[in-house]
Design a protein around this motif. Structure first.
Motif, mmCIF file in Angstrom:
data_model
loop_
_atom_site.group_PDB
_atom_site.id
_atom_site.type_symbol
_atom_site.label_atom_id
_atom_site.label_comp_id
_atom_site.label_asym_id
_atom_site.label_seq_id
_atom_site.Cartn_x
_atom_site.Cartn_y
_atom_site.Cartn_z
ATOM 1 N N ILE A 434 0.836 -1.203 0.000
ATOM 2 C CA ILE A 434 0.000 0.000 0.000
ATOM 3 C C ILE A 434 0.869 1.250 0.000
ATOM 4 N N ALA A 435 1.916 1.231 0.833
ATOM 5 C CA ALA A 435 2.815 2.383 0.910
ATOM 6 C C ALA A 435 3.510 2.619 -0.427
ATOM 7 N N ARG A 437 2.398 1.788 -3.450
ATOM 8 C CA ARG A 437 1.440 2.324 -4.413
ATOM 9 C C ARG A 437 1.167 3.797 -4.149
ATOM 10 N N GLN A 438 1.063 4.166 -2.891
ATOM 11 C CA GLN A 438 0.823 5.569 -2.545
ATOM 12 C C GLN A 438 2.002 6.444 -2.962
ATOM 13 N N ARG A 439 3.208 5.887 -2.764
ATOM 14 C CA ARG A 439 4.393 6.645 -3.150
ATOM 15 C C ARG A 439 4.447 6.856 -4.660
ATOM 16 N N GLU A 441 1.916 6.849 -6.746
ATOM 17 C CA GLU A 441 0.854 7.775 -7.141
ATOM 18 C C GLU A 441 1.254 9.213 -6.848
ATOM 19 N N THR A 442 1.938 9.404 -5.707
ATOM 20 C CA THR A 442 2.407 10.750 -5.361
ATOM 21 C C THR A 442 3.439 11.244 -6.375
#
Length: 450
Positions: A434-435, A437-439, A441-442
């Motif tokens: 999850i981390a 993917r968030q990174r 996307e950011t």
């Protein structure tokens, strides 16, 4: 050693996974101590099909009376605990009336547990053949959960919306018994002097204060994992050589005959979900159609592998029932010291490791000896094996504390389960994903803005 009073109403019970020699020991003990055997295997209650059900043959029985073996038709559903227990209790009294020793044997451990332990209200959700769900339970999970909320909101609240199997089982208890699963678990926690429900089975124990119905000696037939897996794989090959496919064909013939008579056969229940039938269905159809060649041989090989895998999974579930359910029930009943593990890993050492110690302990149990040996004196690994692997949560409803990990889509029902989950590799990997993917996307958002 444990001081004891010799039993006045003894029962011998033999448990263990498939392929460990339970039936052989039962026949040997029955021969030695004038016993009669009560089958406690749900699948072996069906008539015929000796290969699929792995019944002992007439020759192997050596004249020992066997009860509840091959006694129900192929069209009938598997017996519930509520059907099995009163029948078995009546047979035990008949055997006693003949002055003989009742010997329970089988791999449907919830049958034996429910028969021996008065307050043992168990479901068949962790063992036995792959279970034969009610067709009503084949609906989408959200429909099942809504129905469970209507009939048993306590259990509905316990499960995560994605835990389909657990939702099915809770709803199945209500469909089969008319009683809510949450009420059953609550009844298990009633004090001993609580008023019994009308549906409770009358105890035949000479001691109404005892948690056990009978004075029981139990033998757990144990085979080490690697040996058992190899033995079960080989047994499937032996079943095929002995005519497994012919039995599968006979089941199809029976089904066709029933349907010609206007009688529908529910192949999602009973003997029709026994290991071997569905696994060989495609190969059987190819043979019936007269097909030959490499493709058909491939179907056969695949069927064998599927049957081997299913058999090993079944054995694993049987062992887990003993480790989590049966042993805890014996501890609660203060009867753990009456369980002895017998090592059946080496067939060449059967006499020294199984038959002889079983006969010695049985003679001490039945006779005037005031003590029984420690289990570790019979098999040195007993202390470890006879320690429950975990808590039976059906008897710890007061500790249910539902917590849901939406990231992993699982529900923990106790603090211990929750702490174990959040410390697991699976949970850490999911959070790391999850981390990541968030990174990403950011970073993509920053690149677009630039």
């Amino acid at each position: 050693m444990h001081t004891r009073i010799p039993p006045t109403r003894p029962v011998i019970a033999i448990i263990g996974s498939t392929g460990t020699g339970k039936s052989q020991l039962a026949i040997e003990l029955a021969t030695r101590f004038k016993g009669e055997i009560i089958n406690c295997d749900a699948v072996q209650m069906y008539q015929g099909l000796p290969i699929i059900t792995n019944k002992v043959t007439t020759e192997e029985q050596h004249g020992i009376p066997h009860h509840l073996l091959g006694c129900i038709g192929l069209e009938e559903p598997t017996w519930t605990v509520g059907q099995f227990v009163p029948h078995a209790m009546a047979i035990i009294e008949q055997i006693r009336g003949r002055g003989r020793l009742p010997i329970l044997v089988g791999g449907t451990h919830y049958y034996i547990q429910s028969l021996l332990v008065k307050d043992s209200i168990v479901g068949n959700d962790q063992t036995g053949q792959p279970e034969l769900l009610d067709p009503a339970l084949d609906q989408p999970t959200e429909v099942l959960l809504q129905k469970l909320r209507e009939v048993d909101p306590i259990m509905a609240e316990r499960w995560h919306p994605n835990e389909r199997r657990k939702i099915q089982r809770s709803l199945e208890i209500w469909l089969r018994t008319g009683t809510k699963a949450s009420d059953i678990y609550a009844a298990q926690k009633e004090p001993p002097n609580a008023s019994p429900s009308p549906s409770n089975i009358t105890s035949l124990s000479s001691d109404d204060e005892s948690p056990l119905r009978y004075e029981a000696l139990l033998f757990w037939m144990y085979t080490d994992k690697d040996t058992l897996r190899a033995r079960l794989d080989e047994r499937v090959h032996q079943m095929v050589s002995a005519g497994l496919v012919s039995e599968v064909e006979s089941m199809h013939d029976f089904r066709n005959q029933q349907e010609l008579q206007g009688k529908e056969v529910d192949v999602t229940r009973g003997i029709w979900v026994s290991i071997g039938f569905k696994e060989f269905a495609e190969y059987r159809a190819a043979i019936a159609a007269g097909r030959t060649g490499p493709d058909v041989q491939k179907l056969k090989d695949e069927a064998i592998m599927r049957t081997q895998s299913a058999t090993k999974q079944y054995a694993k579930r049987q062992i887990r029932w003993i480790e989590y359910k049966f042993l805890n029930a014996m501890v609660r009943s203060k009867a753990k010291h009456n369980i002895f593990v017998l090592n059946s890993s080496l067939t060449t050492a059967w006499h020294d490791c199984v038959r002889k110690p079983a006969e010695v302990v049985t003679e001490m149990f039945l006779g005037a000896s005031s003590v029984l040996p420690e289990a570790s004196e019979i098999f040195e690994q007993s202390q470890e094996l006879l320690t429950p692997k975990g808590e039976d949560l059906s008897h710890s409803r007061h500790r249910w504390q539902k917590r849901t990990c939406d990231n992993c889509r699982i529900t923990a029902t106790t603090t211990e389960e929750w702490e174990k989950h959040i410390g697991s590799n699976r949970h850490r990997k999911v959070l790391a994903g999850i981390a990541k993917r968030q990174r990403l996307e950011t970073e993509r958002g920053l690149n677009i803005s630039l």
